[in-house]
Design a protein around this motif. Structure first.
Motif, PDB file in Angstrom:
ATOM      1  N   ALA A 211      36.550  40.461  39.587  1.00 40.71           N
ATOM      2  CA  ALA A 211      35.106  40.287  39.662  1.00 40.71           C
ATOM      3  C   ALA A 211      34.773  39.040  38.860  1.00 40.71           C
ATOM      4  CB  ALA A 211      34.381  41.494  39.084  1.00 40.71           C
ATOM      5  N   VAL A 212      33.877  38.224  39.385  1.00 43.67           N
ATOM      6  CA  VAL A 212      33.475  37.018  38.676  1.00 43.67           C
ATOM      7  C   VAL A 212      32.544  37.444  37.537  1.00 43.67           C
ATOM      8  CG1 VAL A 212      31.522  36.481  40.192  1.00 43.67           C
ATOM      9  CG2 VAL A 212      32.676  34.663  38.984  1.00 43.67           C
TER      10      VAL A 212
ATOM     11  N   THR B  89      30.860  36.187  47.888  1.00 43.70           N
ATOM     12  CA  THR B  89      31.033  37.493  47.253  1.00 43.70           C
ATOM     13  C   THR B  89      31.198  37.322  45.749  1.00 43.70           C
ATOM     14  OG1 THR B  89      32.335  39.532  47.296  1.00 43.70           O
ATOM     15  CG2 THR B  89      33.548  37.476  47.567  1.00 43.70           C
ATOM     16  N   ASP B  90      31.129  38.415  45.013  1.00 41.09           N
ATOM     17  CA  ASP B  90      31.395  38.358  43.579  1.00 41.09           C
ATOM     18  C   ASP B  90      32.635  39.170  43.203  1.00 41.09           C
ATOM     19  OD1 ASP B  90      30.383  40.890  43.929  1.00 41.09           O
ATOM     20  OD2 ASP B  90      28.863  40.741  42.369  1.00 41.09           O
TER      21      ASP B  90
ATOM     22  N   LEU C 141      36.569  35.862  34.568  1.00 42.13           N
ATOM     23  CA  LEU C 141      37.022  36.841  35.562  1.00 42.13           C
ATOM     24  C   LEU C 141      37.218  38.181  34.867  1.00 42.13           C
ATOM     25  CD1 LEU C 141      39.738  34.861  37.587  1.00 42.13           C
ATOM     26  CD2 LEU C 141      37.483  35.583  38.389  1.00 42.13           C
ATOM     27  N   GLU C 142      36.891  39.245  35.577  1.00 42.29           N
ATOM     28  CA  GLU C 142      37.062  40.593  35.053  1.00 42.29           C
ATOM     29  C   GLU C 142      37.934  41.377  36.023  1.00 42.29           C
ATOM     30  OE1 GLU C 142      33.007  41.888  34.759  1.00 42.29           O
ATOM     31  OE2 GLU C 142      32.540  40.377  33.248  1.00 42.29           O
ATOM     32  N   PRO C 143      39.172  41.690  35.591  1.00 45.40           N
ATOM     33  CA  PRO C 143      40.054  42.447  36.486  1.00 45.40           C
ATOM     34  C   PRO C 143      39.578  43.892  36.634  1.00 45.40           C
ATOM     35  CG  PRO C 143      41.164  41.913  34.411  1.00 45.40           C
ATOM     36  CD  PRO C 143      39.797  41.333  34.340  1.00 45.40           C
ATOM     37  N   GLU C 144      39.631  44.365  37.864  1.00 47.26           N
ATOM     38  CA  GLU C 144      39.284  45.760  38.184  1.00 47.26           C
ATOM     39  C   GLU C 144      40.369  46.271  39.125  1.00 47.26           C
ATOM     40  OE1 GLU C 144      35.413  45.391  39.964  1.00 47.26           O
ATOM     41  OE2 GLU C 144      34.430  45.020  38.038  1.00 47.26           O
TER      42      GLU C 144
ATOM     43  N   ALA D 258      34.653  29.571  40.335  1.00 45.16           N
ATOM     44  CA  ALA D 258      33.518  29.870  41.215  1.00 45.16           C
ATOM     45  C   ALA D 258      33.796  29.544  42.678  1.00 45.16           C
ATOM     46  CB  ALA D 258      32.288  29.097  40.749  1.00 45.16           C
ATOM     47  N   ALA D 259      34.594  28.516  42.923  1.00 47.55           N
ATOM     48  CA  ALA D 259      34.783  28.020  44.290  1.00 47.55           C
ATOM     49  C   ALA D 259      35.195  29.086  45.302  1.00 47.55           C
ATOM     50  CB  ALA D 259      35.771  26.855  44.291  1.00 47.55           C
TER      51      ALA D 259
END
Length: 146
Positions: A61-62, A16-17, A53-56, A8-9
């Motif tokens: 993206a968090v 941003t997210d 985390l979600e890679p795009e 999160a930091a």
């Protein structure tokens, strides 16, 4: 949970997210001096496997509300967060994060496992849900295991 806090930091710092993976690595290694760049990349892998985390493409993206995650003054994550955790550990951490004592949670999960005759992971998910803890992604994995 320190993994969630460490993830999160950088997002909170930038407000941003989403951010480039390289920007995330720099934030953890150079800006905060928490990890080496290689360790920060390992953290990306661990956090991705746990749904934080979600890679795009080249962007991350968090996978949770980072803005509501508290980062205590002087927080310094340990290297232990760079290791993948078992499903049970993930669920237990999520429950403990809501304020349930760890010993109480483990005892109650073991009791559920005995009563229901299911795997430890399934009992942990059932317990978490009974406590109102969202473990959706983990629950789907456990369901497939059954």
């Amino acid at each position: 949970m320190s993994l969630k806090t460490a993830v999160a930091a950088p997002f909170r710092q930038r407000g941003t997210d989403r951010m480039a993976e390289s920007e995330f690595v720099v934030a953890l290694s150079l800006d905060r001096n928490w990890f080496s760049p290689d360790q920060a990349k390992t953290l990306v892998d661990v956090a991705t496997s746990e749904g934080l985390l979600e890679p795009e493409g080249d962007t991350l993206a968090v996978g949770f509300d980072a803005s509501s995650t508290t980062i205590p003054d002087g927080f310094q994550p340990g290297e232990e967060i760079l290791q993948s955790r078992s499903t049970f550990e993930q669920v237990l951490d999520a429950v403990v994060e809501t304020g349930v004592e760890k010993q109480t949670a483990v005892a109650d999960i073991n009791k559920r496992q005995s009563e229901l005759g299911v795997t430890l992971n399934a009992a942990a998910v059932v317990y978490a849900r009974s406590e109102g803890v969202d473990v959706g992604g983990i629950a789907a994995e456990v369901r497939e295991e059954l």
